[in-house]
Write an enzyme that holds these catalytic residues in place. Structure first.
Site, PDB file in Angstrom:
ATOM      1  N   ARG A  50      13.287   7.078  -8.460  1.00  0.00           N
ATOM      2  CA  ARG A  50      12.189   7.704  -9.169  1.00  0.00           C
ATOM      3  C   ARG A  50      11.741   8.942  -8.084  1.00  0.00           C
ATOM      4  O   ARG A  50      10.576   9.233  -8.066  1.00  0.00           O
ATOM      5  CB  ARG A  50      11.033   6.885  -8.966  1.00  0.00           C
ATOM      6  N   CYS A  72       2.647 -12.644   0.472  1.00  0.00           N
ATOM      7  CA  CYS A  72       1.776 -13.968   0.123  1.00  0.00           C
ATOM      8  C   CYS A  72       2.682 -15.095  -0.665  1.00  0.00           C
ATOM      9  O   CYS A  72       1.984 -16.122  -0.659  1.00  0.00           O
ATOM     10  CB  CYS A  72       0.647 -13.501  -0.966  1.00  0.00           C
ATOM     11  N   ALA A  92       0.804  -1.348   0.173  1.00  0.00           N
ATOM     12  CA  ALA A  92       0.187  -0.010  -0.052  1.00  0.00           C
ATOM     13  C   ALA A  92       0.843   1.234  -0.121  1.00  0.00           C
ATOM     14  O   ALA A  92       0.742   2.239  -0.938  1.00  0.00           O
ATOM     15  CB  ALA A  92      -0.852  -0.034   1.088  1.00  0.00           C
TER      16      ALA A  92
END
Length: 463
Positions: A73, A46, A13
């Site tokens: 970035r 996961c 997230a």
């Protein structure tokens, strides 16, 4: 003058939010500072059971983007740095450089002001306060650091017996991983059946299949303590009735939202302990604070209530939405229907929507149907059995939930029902779905549609 976006948490997230915000605004308009207390960023938690089990050979295969790639970035990503306080009045976070703190350096702690804040602190594994729970050889599996610690233990001990505590998604996946590594595996589960995310009748099918794979299932058993050797290492897991020898113990009891930081800051939490947000993932009552991932509660579109679901799919979507809004755009997250899929060896397990107890709690009257079918045309080689259970609202026939337990080709069929739930379809409408058919892929009536047809009959019989 540029604004500063501060992000707490460097996984799905948090870094999805950072990347999306950077796409919308350059460094001259928006400075982005992100904090991650661990050693890794932007990785697939996961995938940890499959790394431990050997399906994924290298740890770095689970990493989508390294810290260096984020920094290229123009994202100021500060690793091994923990935020220990949020001051919403002063709009600043207080951080601690863990490497400097370990050396006792005076400048280990510092404050960073923010114009916009993102909280993506994830979830923490449940670790009950049992005697011996912190003994060497007892592992939770939530982060890449946890996975590495477990593999280090397996390399050092070279044991033969593993006990997995808990039989949810992580528990059954880790049981498979240890089985693949050649361990004798015992799963100790406090519930009547494994996979409490399923109804008990479907969970029983999972338990029977796992027993058939040589995994010892111990249900209705509460762990009371972890027994250790004279040198302090784990040697067994104890319940009220028995002891189960173990060279390694893996905790798969579940997770809770990691929201202590948010709670101390006075931010709103729900009944499950997760942060409460609006559809833009903005923390309720705070115009310049967003939250996403495993630390938030989300709207269940079927039950109409808030729930906590720790899945990477949701976390990445949350991050995209947060980044769009924090970067000056607009996006929303409407909610979930509770879709999940897993496997243990060759058994596939899937669910979406409500279980029977969820439907009762939400006030629905419902009917259930259960069918057996095959993944392919029965005459085609490799056709495998599956069991499909469907819940539908008694009066309207609206689909409420679906569960599948079966072999190859079973699990991903749950997506048919996930789409139907999102669209608010009835089981009658589902029977007319134009699904793909050929003998290698499906019987002429897909198993999900067979269940829907039977559900239509049950709805009509219920009046």
């Amino acid at each position: 003058m540029s604004e500063r976006l501060v992000i707490i948490g460097g996984d799905a997230a948090g870094m999805s939010a950072a990347s999306q915000a950077r796409r919308l605004k350059g460094p001259d308009e928006l400075e982005i500072v992100a904090f991650e207390r661990g050693h890794f960023t932007s990785y697939s938690a996961c995938g940890i059971p499959y790394w431990v089990g050997g399906d994924v050979e290298e740890r770095d295969e689970l990493i989508a983007r390294s810290p260096e790639e984020h920094r290229e970035r123009a994202i100021d990503l500060r690793m091994r740095t923990e935020v220990f306080r949020i001051d919403t009045a002063e709009q600043r976070v207080h951080a601690r450089d863990l490497e400097k703190a370990a050396k006792g350096e005076k400048d280990a702690e510092y404050a960073v002001p923010y114009d916009k804040l993102v909280i993506a602190t994830g979830a923490r594994p449940l670790r009950p306060p049992l005697p011996g729970i912190d003994a060497p050889g007892v592992h939770g599996v939530q982060t890449l650091d946890d996975g590495q610690a477990l593999l280090d233990t397996l390399e050092r001990t070279r044991g033969e017996r593993a006990v997995v505590v808990g039989a949810g998604y992580i528990g059954v996946e880790m049981a498979e991983a240890m089985k693949k590594r050649g361990y004798e595996v015992t799963v100790v589960n406090r519930g009547e059946q494994p996979m409490a995310t399923l109804d008990p009748d479907m969970g029983r099918l999972v338990g029977e299949a796992m027993s058939g794979m040589g995994i010892r299932m111990v249900n209705d058993a509460e762990v009371t303590k972890i027994l250790t050797t004279e040198d302090g290492r784990v040697r067994a897991v104890a319940t009220e009735d028995a002891e189960y020898p173990a060279d390694v113990v893996i905790l798969g009891i579940g997770v809770r939202p990691e929201t202590d930081l948010a709670r101390k800051a006075g931010l709103p939490l729900g009944t499950h302990g997760g942060l409460l947000t609006d559809q833009a993932m903005r923390v309720r009552g705070h115009e310049n604070i967003w939250a996403g991932g495993d630390c938030v509660e989300v709207l269940d579109l079927v039950a109409g209530t808030e729930r906590h679901i720790a899945l990477g799919t949701h976390a990445n979507k949350h991050g995209q939405i947060i980044g769009a809004n924090a970067g000056g755009g607009y996006a929303t997250f409407p909610g979930v229907v509770g879709t999940a899929v897993s496997k243990v060896c060759d058994l596939e397990i899937a669910r979406t929507g409500l279980r029977e107890k969820d439907a009762k709690a939400a006030g629905f009257q419902y009917v259930t149907t259960t069918i057996e079918s095959t993944s392919r045309a029965g005459y085609y080689p490799g056709a495998a059995l599956m069991t499909v259970k469907m819940l539908a609202e008694r009066r309207t026939g609206r689909l409420l939930g679906l569960q599948i337990v079966g072999r190859e080709g079973a699990g991903k069929r749950v997506d048919i029902a996930a789409v139907a739930l999102t669209a608010g379809m009835t089981v009658d409408q589902m029977t007319a779905l134009d699904l793909g058919y050929a003998p290698p892929f499906s019987p002429v009536w897909d198993p999900v549609l067979v269940a829907a047809r039977k559900a239509v009959t049950a709805v009509r019989a219920a009046g």
